[in-house]
Motif scaffolding. Sequence first.
Motif, mmCIF file in Angstrom:
data_model
loop_
_atom_site.group_PDB
_atom_site.id
_atom_site.type_symbol
_atom_site.label_atom_id
_atom_site.label_comp_id
_atom_site.label_asym_id
_atom_site.label_seq_id
_atom_site.Cartn_x
_atom_site.Cartn_y
_atom_site.Cartn_z
ATOM 1 N N GLY A 57 8.580 -33.731 -24.462
ATOM 2 C CA GLY A 57 7.570 -34.291 -23.568
ATOM 3 C C GLY A 57 6.692 -33.216 -22.953
ATOM 4 O O GLY A 57 5.477 -33.383 -22.814
ATOM 5 N N ILE A 58 7.309 -32.092 -22.589
ATOM 6 C CA ILE A 58 6.535 -30.973 -22.031
ATOM 7 C C ILE A 58 5.568 -30.435 -23.082
ATOM 8 O O ILE A 58 4.393 -30.176 -22.783
ATOM 9 N N LEU A 59 6.045 -30.281 -24.300
ATOM 10 C CA LEU A 59 5.191 -29.780 -25.378
ATOM 11 C C LEU A 59 4.018 -30.729 -25.638
ATOM 12 O O LEU A 59 2.867 -30.290 -25.748
ATOM 13 N N LEU A 60 4.298 -32.029 -25.732
ATOM 14 C CA LEU A 60 3.216 -33.004 -25.937
ATOM 15 C C LEU A 60 2.242 -33.010 -24.767
ATOM 16 O O LEU A 60 1.023 -33.076 -24.960
ATOM 17 N N MET A 61 2.779 -32.951 -23.548
ATOM 18 C CA MET A 61 1.926 -32.946 -22.365
ATOM 19 C C MET A 61 0.964 -31.763 -22.394
ATOM 20 O O MET A 61 -0.233 -31.914 -22.147
ATOM 21 N N LYS A 62 1.495 -30.590 -22.720
ATOM 22 C CA LYS A 62 0.642 -29.403 -22.781
ATOM 23 C C LYS A 62 -0.379 -29.511 -23.897
ATOM 24 O O LYS A 62 -1.552 -29.179 -23.722
ATOM 25 N N ASN A 63 0.061 -29.980 -25.063
ATOM 26 C CA ASN A 63 -0.836 -30.081 -26.206
ATOM 27 C C ASN A 63 -1.937 -31.107 -25.978
ATOM 28 O O ASN A 63 -3.092 -30.867 -26.302
ATOM 29 N N GLN A 64 -1.572 -32.248 -25.409
ATOM 30 C CA GLN A 64 -2.538 -33.326 -25.190
ATOM 31 C C GLN A 64 -3.262 -33.186 -23.852
ATOM 32 O O GLN A 64 -4.190 -33.931 -23.579
ATOM 33 N N GLN A 65 -2.806 -32.230 -23.043
ATOM 34 C CA GLN A 65 -3.344 -32.036 -21.698
ATOM 35 C C GLN A 65 -3.372 -33.349 -20.926
ATOM 36 O O GLN A 65 -4.359 -33.719 -20.301
ATOM 37 N N ASP A 66 -2.214 -34.038 -21.007
ATOM 38 C CA ASP A 66 -2.076 -35.342 -20.364
ATOM 39 C C ASP A 66 -0.625 -35.503 -19.928
ATOM 40 O O ASP A 66 0.279 -35.491 -20.767
ATOM 41 N N ILE A 67 -0.400 -35.674 -18.659
ATOM 42 C CA ILE A 67 0.957 -35.785 -18.131
ATOM 43 C C ILE A 67 1.653 -37.068 -18.571
ATOM 44 O O ILE A 67 2.878 -37.176 -18.503
ATOM 45 N N GLN A 68 0.911 -38.038 -19.074
ATOM 46 C CA GLN A 68 1.495 -39.321 -19.449
ATOM 47 C C GLN A 68 2.609 -39.172 -20.484
ATOM 48 O O GLN A 68 3.585 -39.919 -20.454
ATOM 49 N N ALA A 69 2.503 -38.211 -21.376
ATOM 50 C CA ALA A 69 3.560 -37.999 -22.371
ATOM 51 C C ALA A 69 4.891 -37.689 -21.686
ATOM 52 O O ALA A 69 5.940 -38.225 -22.064
ATOM 53 N N LEU A 70 4.867 -36.864 -20.669
ATOM 54 C CA LEU A 70 6.084 -36.513 -19.937
ATOM 55 C C LEU A 70 6.553 -37.680 -19.076
ATOM 56 O O LEU A 70 7.755 -37.922 -18.950
ATOM 57 N N VAL A 71 5.631 -38.421 -18.507
ATOM 58 C CA VAL A 71 5.982 -39.617 -17.728
ATOM 59 C C VAL A 71 6.711 -40.623 -18.618
ATOM 60 O O VAL A 71 7.726 -41.201 -18.220
ATOM 61 N N ASN A 72 6.218 -40.799 -19.842
ATOM 62 C CA ASN A 72 6.858 -41.725 -20.779
ATOM 63 C C ASN A 72 8.286 -41.288 -21.097
ATOM 64 O O ASN A 72 9.203 -42.111 -21.152
ATOM 65 N N VAL A 73 8.480 -40.000 -21.300
ATOM 66 C CA VAL A 73 9.822 -39.467 -21.570
ATOM 67 C C VAL A 73 10.734 -39.738 -20.372
ATOM 68 O O VAL A 73 11.865 -40.201 -20.532
ATOM 69 N N ALA A 74 10.249 -39.464 -19.186
ATOM 70 C CA ALA A 74 11.056 -39.687 -17.983
ATOM 71 C C ALA A 74 11.439 -41.152 -17.839
ATOM 72 O O ALA A 74 12.580 -41.474 -17.480
#
Length: 84
Positions: A57-74
């Motif tokens: 999720g951290i990797l996707l968030m950084k790559n997409q520059q969108d915190i939503q990826a990490l929110v979805n994981v959480a």
Amino acid sequence: MGCEHNRAFREKLNHAFQLWIDHLKVILDEITEHEDLPIKIDNQTLAQVIVSMIEGGILLMKNQQDIQALVNVADVIRKLVNIQ
């Protein structure tokens, strides 16, 4: 020489991840003493999967520059361990 440096870094990183997994397993053990989780898997494996999900999720968030990826994981992790 560079290979040895990389190996040393990998070993330190592996140690850090293993500590994280081990501590998370203790928490999962405490949770499962009182209730069943929706997923039937041993807590060591579940801890490793959760750490992998967070890191992904951290990797996707950084790559997409969108915190939503990490929110979805959480959100998924909360459902896995029955935390609402």
